[in-house]
Motif scaffolding. Structure first.
Motif, PDB file in Angstrom:
ATOM      1  N   ALA A  80      52.074  23.123 109.062  1.00 12.36           N
ATOM      2  CA  ALA A  80      51.252  23.068 110.283  1.00 12.36           C
ATOM      3  C   ALA A  80      51.135  24.306 111.042  1.00 12.36           C
ATOM      4  O   ALA A  80      50.111  24.791 111.375  1.00 12.36           O
ATOM      5  CB  ALA A  80      51.400  21.924 111.165  1.00 12.36           C
ATOM      6  N   SER A  81      52.413  24.804 111.270  1.00 11.46           N
ATOM      7  CA  SER A  81      52.558  26.375 112.170  1.00 11.46           C
ATOM      8  C   SER A  81      51.888  27.201 111.238  1.00 11.46           C
ATOM      9  O   SER A  81      51.097  28.183 111.572  1.00 11.46           O
ATOM     10  CB  SER A  81      53.867  26.354 112.429  1.00 11.46           C
ATOM     11  N   GLU A  82      52.080  27.177 109.981  1.00  8.44           N
ATOM     12  CA  GLU A  82      51.485  28.266 109.160  1.00  8.44           C
ATOM     13  C   GLU A  82      49.834  28.377 108.939  1.00  8.44           C
ATOM     14  O   GLU A  82      49.168  29.153 109.087  1.00  8.44           O
ATOM     15  CB  GLU A  82      52.063  28.254 107.703  1.00  8.44           C
ATOM     16  N   ARG A  83      49.360  26.880 108.926  1.00  9.10           N
ATOM     17  CA  ARG A  83      47.924  27.055 109.046  1.00  9.10           C
ATOM     18  C   ARG A  83      47.349  27.473 110.696  1.00  9.10           C
ATOM     19  O   ARG A  83      46.363  28.023 110.524  1.00  9.10           O
ATOM     20  CB  ARG A  83      47.427  25.447 108.852  1.00  9.10           C
ATOM     21  N   ARG A  84      48.121  27.125 111.667  1.00  2.00           N
ATOM     22  CA  ARG A  84      47.491  27.581 112.861  1.00  2.00           C
ATOM     23  C   ARG A  84      47.686  28.797 112.829  1.00  2.00           C
ATOM     24  O   ARG A  84      46.955  29.711 113.462  1.00  2.00           O
ATOM     25  CB  ARG A  84      48.478  26.883 114.005  1.00  2.00           C
ATOM     26  N   ARG A  85      49.095  29.633 112.367  1.00  7.78           N
ATOM     27  CA  ARG A  85      49.062  31.019 112.497  1.00  7.78           C
ATOM     28  C   ARG A  85      48.037  31.710 111.716  1.00  7.78           C
ATOM     29  O   ARG A  85      47.461  32.663 112.184  1.00  7.78           O
ATOM     30  CB  ARG A  85      50.700  31.485 111.913  1.00  7.78           C
ATOM     31  N   GLU A  86      47.446  31.209 110.382  1.00  5.80           N
ATOM     32  CA  GLU A  86      46.547  31.898 109.672  1.00  5.80           C
ATOM     33  C   GLU A  86      45.255  31.793 110.446  1.00  5.80           C
ATOM     34  O   GLU A  86      44.358  32.825 110.581  1.00  5.80           O
ATOM     35  CB  GLU A  86      46.579  31.312 108.477  1.00  5.80           C
ATOM     36  N   TYR A  87      45.178  30.549 110.967  1.00  6.32           N
ATOM     37  CA  TYR A  87      43.743  30.334 111.791  1.00  6.32           C
ATOM     38  C   TYR A  87      43.612  31.381 113.023  1.00  6.32           C
ATOM     39  O   TYR A  87      42.459  32.071 113.144  1.00  6.32           O
ATOM     40  CB  TYR A  87      43.467  29.051 112.272  1.00  6.32           C
ATOM     41  N   GLU A  89      45.129  34.276 113.428  1.00  5.51           N
ATOM     42  CA  GLU A  89      44.948  35.635 112.961  1.00  5.51           C
ATOM     43  C   GLU A  89      43.735  35.946 112.596  1.00  5.51           C
ATOM     44  O   GLU A  89      43.186  37.049 112.675  1.00  5.51           O
ATOM     45  CB  GLU A  89      46.017  35.683 111.657  1.00  5.51           C
ATOM     46  N   GLU A  90      42.730  34.905 111.757  1.00  2.00           N
ATOM     47  CA  GLU A  90      41.620  34.923 111.535  1.00  2.00           C
ATOM     48  C   GLU A  90      40.513  35.229 112.574  1.00  2.00           C
ATOM     49  O   GLU A  90      39.988  36.187 112.584  1.00  2.00           O
ATOM     50  CB  GLU A  90      41.307  33.936 110.529  1.00  2.00           C
ATOM     51  N   GLN A  91      40.940  34.257 113.614  1.00  6.46           N
ATOM     52  CA  GLN A  91      40.148  34.642 114.603  1.00  6.46           C
ATOM     53  C   GLN A  91      40.240  35.846 115.471  1.00  6.46           C
ATOM     54  O   GLN A  91      39.222  36.457 116.022  1.00  6.46           O
ATOM     55  CB  GLN A  91      40.336  33.246 115.811  1.00  6.46           C
ATOM     56  N   ARG A  92      41.404  36.302 115.684  1.00  7.23           N
ATOM     57  CA  ARG A  92      41.971  37.580 116.073  1.00  7.23           C
ATOM     58  C   ARG A  92      41.004  38.706 115.330  1.00  7.23           C
ATOM     59  O   ARG A  92      40.432  39.466 116.126  1.00  7.23           O
ATOM     60  CB  ARG A  92      43.399  37.799 116.414  1.00  7.23           C
TER      61      ARG A  92
END
Length: 133
Positions: A80-87, A89-92
């Motif tokens: 879950a934290s990996e998915r949140r981090r990827e999301y 990063e993509e938004q940034r």
């Protein structure tokens, strides 16, 4: 007065039908040795009382969890934290690209405006290089 008699009779008839009907089954589970006769989803939901009390004795609220359970919970948290981090990063990255394009467009517009202003107001007395520094 007749409507109350109709209601009472219909309720009484419904109660009799439900009482003597074979469709209605009791949800209580007896603690007997032949628990194999339960079929379908009821077999999966209900368990004998001795097994249930044994389950809660074996695993109390404060007892430490099993290692496999802890590992599974950690894997879920990490994914879950990996998915949140990827999301995030993509938004940034999307926002940075948008901000850079906007900044470039604004710089281009202001440069063109300044050039037009300098060309229009240049009176020929000062060298041109003073305007471009």
């Amino acid at each position: 007065m007749s409507w109350s008699r109709v209601v009472v009779l219909s309720l009484f008839a419904t109660l009799l039908i439900l009482t003597f009907s074979s469709v209605v089954e009791n949800a209580a589970v007896r603690d007997n040795s032949k628990a194999d006769h339960a079929k379908g989803p009821a077999h999966k939901v209900f368990m004998p009382e001795s097994d249930a009390s044994n389950f809660f004795k074996r695993r109390s609220r404060r007892s430490p969890g099993y290692y496999a359970e802890l590992q599974a919970e950690q894997r879920v948290k990490i994914s879950a934290s990996e998915r949140r981090r990827e999301y995030n990063e993509e938004q940034r990255n999307e926002y940075e690209n948008y901000a850079e394009e906007e900044r470039d467009e604004q710089t281009e517009r202001s440069r063109e405006t300044n050039e037009q202003f300098r060309e229009f107001h240049y009176d020929g007395q000062y060298p041109r290089y003073y305007w471009f520094h």
